[in-house]
Write an enzyme that holds these catalytic residues in place. Structure first.
Site: not given
Ligand code: NAP
Ligand code: MG
Length: 499
Positions: A194, A247-249, A252, A269, A303, A400
């Site tokens: 995706k 992607g983003s924390t 995640g 990641e 990142c 971030e």
């Protein structure tokens, strides 16, 4: 690789505009079951680029069924190592043969300069693919030596984890998809990808390469759609064995929770706010050039970018002046413009987020050393920005931002490596750290003390073999790349045989 012409760009744009909105499932191009579509914009102009299918849970389910069948039956399930490796190498060849078109698609879709995509993203993705292909047949189990009269023996084997769901971000769209897919295929898995809704076009082009190369149907399935439905459907699907996510924390964390349903394996990641430490003995010209280059790479939407500069008092002013001088000469331009050094931010929403962080930082007392403004052209451009007089508690320094924004903190004692490392580690993230020094004790002492998965000393240098990539703390779980990355797509089984 050749210089890309305006005519080539126009041809690619026309083809994207004319492309039917389809997903790629079981070796076939089909519309989303709902018939829904969504529009993809060019971030360099804000204009419409393509319309793609909006897959949802039903399409994901269809893709998972195809991937499961391909994993358990048919040519992929019984394919020997040589044939599997040859397919991956053939895919690498086909990507290289079409690299101009691919670089244009990626640049139009994500906004990054074509030259950067030609020199970094495509070669790196293809090197990683070939490296993954090289592991095929070389990952083995163990047979511990057993006494000759023992009543049993034990051996271990590594087996592919099964059906993998790959969910990828927009900042390096092709690299992310190919890395995850290539690793999964090398391990013998099948995949449902995706791609990011903001930059899905190179993944769709990859599906055409997959088709051309002749992978068996169902081995790779690519379903465009939104995170909240197609992405979530991957996380929730009971027949997916592993999710590999970049992607983003924030997302995640929700994936980690969702994956607990059927105890999916996860590789995550996630975000970063990576420190750059500049010691008083550093080569300041090299450091300034390296720091500036990295912050402009993907317009700071990278990142592992160094975004939190910790610099010794003695060299603070000189280093900041050098970085500012470089940034003042950077002219952001559309990714497809020749000579573009830095493209736009991916979307209006992300641009507003970057600008609001810069404004917040100034309100909190930081000093704008350069940049800070939106550039008044179509598309989503911002100047590279440096904020000095930052304190550790400011959001601009902690969060971030995912844009070309550097915050600067000072330190006093170059000998106190513990204190320097503690400042570097004062973050929820732990993806990367960059150290600039000629002092061996400082270089290795800091590398040991900093909590980060990727440490670079004096700029390091691009490597032709993938280094394990991933983070400590809230920057993720697991590593991608190299043998570590491949093993994460396998299960270990131990077998005991009685005599
Ligand atoms: P994101 O919002 O986390 O999205 C990443 C992917 O997850 C997209 O495909 C997204 O779909 C999908 N997604 C969103 N919500 C989901 C859900 N509930 N369930 C399943 N999938 C879902 O990140 P982004 O905005 O694309 O990228 C920026 C972030 O990625 C930054 O924070 C950056 O640090 C991080 N990043 C990390 C690395 C790394 O290797 N560590 C590399 C690149 C980027 P949509 O496209 O529809 O939103
Ligand atoms: Mg998103």
């Amino acid at each position: 690789m050749s210089a890309i012409t305006e005519t080539q760009i126009q041809q690619v744009q026309q083809a994207l505009d004319a492309q039917a909105p389809m997903v790629y499932i079981n070796g076939e191009w089909v519309p989303a079951i709902s018939g829904e579509t969504f529009k993809v914009l060019n971030p360099s102009t804000g204009e419409h680029l393509a319309t793609v299918a909006k897959g949802n849970a039903e399409d994901i389910d269809r893709a998972v069924q195809a991937a499961r069948a391909a994993f358990e039956e048919g040519p992929w399930a019984s394919m020997n190592f040589q044939t599997r490796a040859a397919l991956l190498h053939k895919l690498a060849d086909v990507i290289m043969a079409n690299q101009d078109e691919l670089a244009i698609i990626e640049s139009l879709d994500g906004g990054n300069p074509i030259a950067q995509i030609q020199h970094v993203d495509i070669p790196m993705s293809v090197n990683n693919l070939r490296s993954n292909a090289g592991w095929i047949g070389k990952v083995a189990g163990d047979v511990p030596t057993t006494p000759i009269d023992a009543e049993f023996m034990t051996y271990t084997m590594r087996q592919p984890v099964g059906v993998v769901g790959a969910i990828t971000p927009w900042n390096a769209p092709f690299l992310m998809v190919l890395n995850k897919m290539g690793t999964a295929l090398a391990a013998g898995c099948t995949v449902v990808v995706k791609p990011a809704e903001l930059a899905p076009l190179s993944a769709l082009r990859l599906a055409k390469f997959i088709d051309e190369v002749g992978f068996p149907p169902g081995v790779v399935n690519i379903v465009t759609g939104f995170g909240a439905d197609a992405g979530q459907a991957i996380v929730d699907h009971p027949d997916i064995n592993k999710v590999s996510f970049t992607g983003s924390t924030r997302v995640g964390r929700s994936i980690l929770e969702g994956a607990s349903g059927n105890m999916k394996r996860v590789t995550l990641e996630l975000g970063g706010k990576s420190p750059i430490i500049v010691m008083p003995d550093a080569d300041l010209d090299a450091a300034a050039a390296g720091i500036a280059r990295e912050l402009c790479f993907k317009t700071g939407q990278f990142c592992a970018a160094g975004t939190r500069l910790l610099v010794h008092n003695d060299v603070h002013d000189a280093l900041v002046d050098k970085i500012v001088a470089i940034f003042n000469n950077i002219k952001p331009a559309p990714g497809t413009a020749s000579g573009s050094q830095m493209g736009p931010i991916i979307s209006e929403g992300q641009l507003q987020r970057v600008l609001s962080y810069i404004a917040d930082g100034q309100q909190a007392g930081a000093t704008l050393a350069c940049g800070g403004e939106r550039i008044d052209v179509p598309g989503y451009f911002v100047q590279p920005t440096v904020l000095t007089n930052v304190t550790a508690d400011m959001a601009v320094h902690k969060d971030e931002i995912f844009g070309p924004v550097l915050t600067v903190l000072r330190f006093d004692d170059a000998n106190d490596l513990k204190a320097i490392a503690a400042t570097a580690n004062d973050t929820e993230y732990g993806l990367a750290a960059k150290i600039w020094t000629r002092n061996l004790r400082a270089a290795h002492g800091l590398a040991r003390r900093i909590d980060a998965g990727l440490i670079t000393i004096n700029g390091g240098g691009a490597s032709d073999a993938p280094r394990p990539f991933g983070g400590f703390k809230q920057s993720g779980i697991g590593r991608e790349g190299g043998l570590d990355g491949l093993l994460a797509y396998t299960e270990t089984k131990s077998v005991q045989v009685g005599f």
